[in-house]
Scaffold this motif. Structure first.
Motif, PDB file in Angstrom:
ATOM      1  N   ILE A 119      39.083  10.226  51.045  1.00 45.83           N
ATOM      2  CA  ILE A 119      38.142   9.513  51.924  1.00 45.83           C
ATOM      3  C   ILE A 119      36.782  10.205  51.920  1.00 45.83           C
ATOM      4  CG2 ILE A 119      37.709   8.786  54.311  1.00 45.83           C
ATOM      5  CD1 ILE A 119      40.890   9.029  54.581  1.00 45.83           C
ATOM      6  N   ASP A 120      35.744   9.424  51.787  1.00 42.09           N
ATOM      7  CA  ASP A 120      34.375   9.946  51.821  1.00 42.09           C
ATOM      8  C   ASP A 120      33.992  10.186  53.289  1.00 42.09           C
ATOM      9  OD1 ASP A 120      31.629  10.335  51.893  1.00 42.09           O
ATOM     10  OD2 ASP A 120      31.200   8.799  50.384  1.00 42.09           O
ATOM     11  N   MET A 121      34.148  11.445  53.715  1.00 41.67           N
ATOM     12  CA  MET A 121      33.922  11.762  55.139  1.00 41.67           C
ATOM     13  C   MET A 121      32.466  11.568  55.551  1.00 41.67           C
ATOM     14  SD  MET A 121      36.895  12.364  56.228  1.00 41.67           S
ATOM     15  CE  MET A 121      38.518  12.782  55.586  1.00 41.67           C
ATOM     16  N   ASP A 122      31.534  11.784  54.622  1.00 44.11           N
ATOM     17  CA  ASP A 122      30.115  11.565  54.948  1.00 44.11           C
ATOM     18  C   ASP A 122      29.866  10.098  55.294  1.00 44.11           C
ATOM     19  OD1 ASP A 122      29.075  14.201  54.656  1.00 44.11           O
ATOM     20  OD2 ASP A 122      29.235  13.985  52.484  1.00 44.11           O
ATOM     21  N   ALA A 123      30.516   9.213  54.541  1.00 47.78           N
ATOM     22  CA  ALA A 123      30.353   7.773  54.799  1.00 47.78           C
ATOM     23  C   ALA A 123      30.964   7.391  56.147  1.00 47.78           C
ATOM     24  CB  ALA A 123      31.005   6.962  53.678  1.00 47.78           C
ATOM     25  N   VAL A 124      32.144   7.944  56.449  1.00 47.84           N
ATOM     26  CA  VAL A 124      32.783   7.668  57.747  1.00 47.84           C
ATOM     27  C   VAL A 124      31.867   8.150  58.874  1.00 47.84           C
ATOM     28  CG1 VAL A 124      34.751   8.199  59.257  1.00 47.84           C
ATOM     29  CG2 VAL A 124      35.120   7.830  56.805  1.00 47.84           C
ATOM     30  N   CYS A 125      31.340   9.346  58.708  1.00 41.68           N
ATOM     31  CA  CYS A 125      30.458   9.961  59.698  1.00 41.68           C
ATOM     32  C   CYS A 125      29.225   9.083  59.947  1.00 41.68           C
ATOM     33  CB  CYS A 125      30.047  11.339  59.187  1.00 41.68           C
ATOM     34  SG  CYS A 125      28.995  12.258  60.317  1.00 41.68           S
ATOM     35  N   ARG A 126      28.577   8.652  58.878  1.00 41.07           N
ATOM     36  CA  ARG A 126      27.377   7.802  58.999  1.00 41.07           C
ATOM     37  C   ARG A 126      27.695   6.512  59.748  1.00 41.07           C
ATOM     38  NH1 ARG A 126      26.505   9.221  53.674  1.00 41.07           N
ATOM     39  NH2 ARG A 126      27.307   7.222  52.937  1.00 41.07           N
ATOM     40  N   ARG A 127      28.794   5.881  59.357  1.00 40.62           N
ATOM     41  CA  ARG A 127      29.143   4.588  59.951  1.00 40.62           C
ATOM     42  C   ARG A 127      29.433   4.711  61.443  1.00 40.62           C
ATOM     43  NH1 ARG A 127      32.945   1.065  55.982  1.00 40.62           N
ATOM     44  NH2 ARG A 127      31.643   1.042  54.137  1.00 40.62           N
ATOM     45  N   SER A 159      50.434  13.754  50.056  1.00 45.55           N
ATOM     46  CA  SER A 159      49.957  12.360  50.038  1.00 45.55           C
ATOM     47  C   SER A 159      49.013  12.058  48.883  1.00 45.55           C
ATOM     48  CB  SER A 159      49.212  12.072  51.340  1.00 45.55           C
ATOM     49  OG  SER A 159      48.011  12.837  51.396  1.00 45.55           O
ATOM     50  N   LYS A 160      48.807  13.043  48.003  1.00 44.45           N
ATOM     51  CA  LYS A 160      47.818  12.880  46.927  1.00 44.45           C
ATOM     52  C   LYS A 160      46.457  12.489  47.494  1.00 44.45           C
ATOM     53  CE  LYS A 160      50.945  12.013  43.081  1.00 44.45           C
ATOM     54  NZ  LYS A 160      52.120  12.576  43.735  1.00 44.45           N
ATOM     55  N   GLY A 161      46.099  13.164  48.597  1.00 43.03           N
ATOM     56  CA  GLY A 161      44.757  12.997  49.153  1.00 43.03           C
ATOM     57  C   GLY A 161      44.601  11.915  50.206  1.00 43.03           C
ATOM     58  N   ARG A 162      45.686  11.197  50.540  1.00 42.63           N
ATOM     59  CA  ARG A 162      45.546  10.086  51.507  1.00 42.63           C
ATOM     60  C   ARG A 162      45.758  10.572  52.945  1.00 42.63           C
ATOM     61  NH1 ARG A 162      49.303   6.229  51.179  1.00 42.63           N
ATOM     62  NH2 ARG A 162      50.669   7.412  49.805  1.00 42.63           N
TER      63      ARG A 162
END
Length: 208
Positions: A119-127, A159-162
């Protein structure tokens, strides 16, 4: 057939100076809010014990087959809701609630030093920050080399990153349990949205 998505959100039991663990209180409030009718939400309290984490996490994945697992922990230093980008394998020196510490000082022997969430945490943060929620969200690359980081790495590995990890401040510093729950709800829903559109993105194992 059940087309609903399944999400697991965990919080931690009390430890150290955190006689009430804000993470578990916030997760219980989130359970009351729910994630909407299309999502099955399961919550679990994680013991602050290295060995318990190694047993509990695989059983949660196996039992519920979730699309996403989000772990929530408390940080006495946090003043925002903090999204952790990655989990670290080495450097676990602090003893847990059972006075135990892994002899190897690591989560998974032979595992990569660091695993990033898909998950792109920067994108989650911005939104979330632009949604007018009234709770500030930030991003971090260091989950602290204790049970939070240990749990996150183990979960990312399984989880292979999930997976995701969110640090919350102690209750009332500055947010109430209900405010934290609303922020967690917004964060989890954004994560699911991003995952749906990013199925092809590989997760990063730094040195593999």
């Amino acid at each position: 057939m059940d087309q609903k998505k399944t999400v697991i959100v965990t919080g931690f039991e009390p430890f150290g100076e955190h006689a009430v663990n804000a993470s578990w209180v916030a997760v219980q409030e989130l359970k009351k809010l729910g994630l909407g009718k299309d999502i099955n939400l399961h919550v679990a309290e994680v013991p602050v014990e290295y060995q318990a984490v190694q047993t509990l996490l695989p059983s949660l994945w196996k039992q519920h087959l979730p699309q996403l697992v989000v772990h929530v922990g408390v940080s006495g230093m946090a003043t925002t809701v903090t999204l952790e980008e990655c989990g670290h394998n080495h450097g676990y020196l602090r003893v847990d609630n059972c006075s135990f510490c892994p002899e190897s000082r690591c989560c998974i022997e032979g595992g990569a030093d660091c695993i990033h969430s898909v998950i792109d945490m920067d994108a989650v943060c911005r939104r979330v920050n632009s949604s007018g929620l009234g709770v500030t969200v930030s991003v971090s690359k260091d989950a602290g080399r204790y049970l939070c980081d240990y749990t996150y790495y183990t979960s990312l590995y399984l989880s292979k990153g999930r997976s995701a990890f969110v640090h919350v401040p102690p209750l009332g510093k500055p947010y109430s349990a209900k405010e934290l729950a609303r922020a967690l709800r917004a964060v989890v829903l954004e994560m699911l949205e991003l995952m749906e559109h990013n199925d092809g993105r590989k997760y990063c194992l730094h040195d593999q």
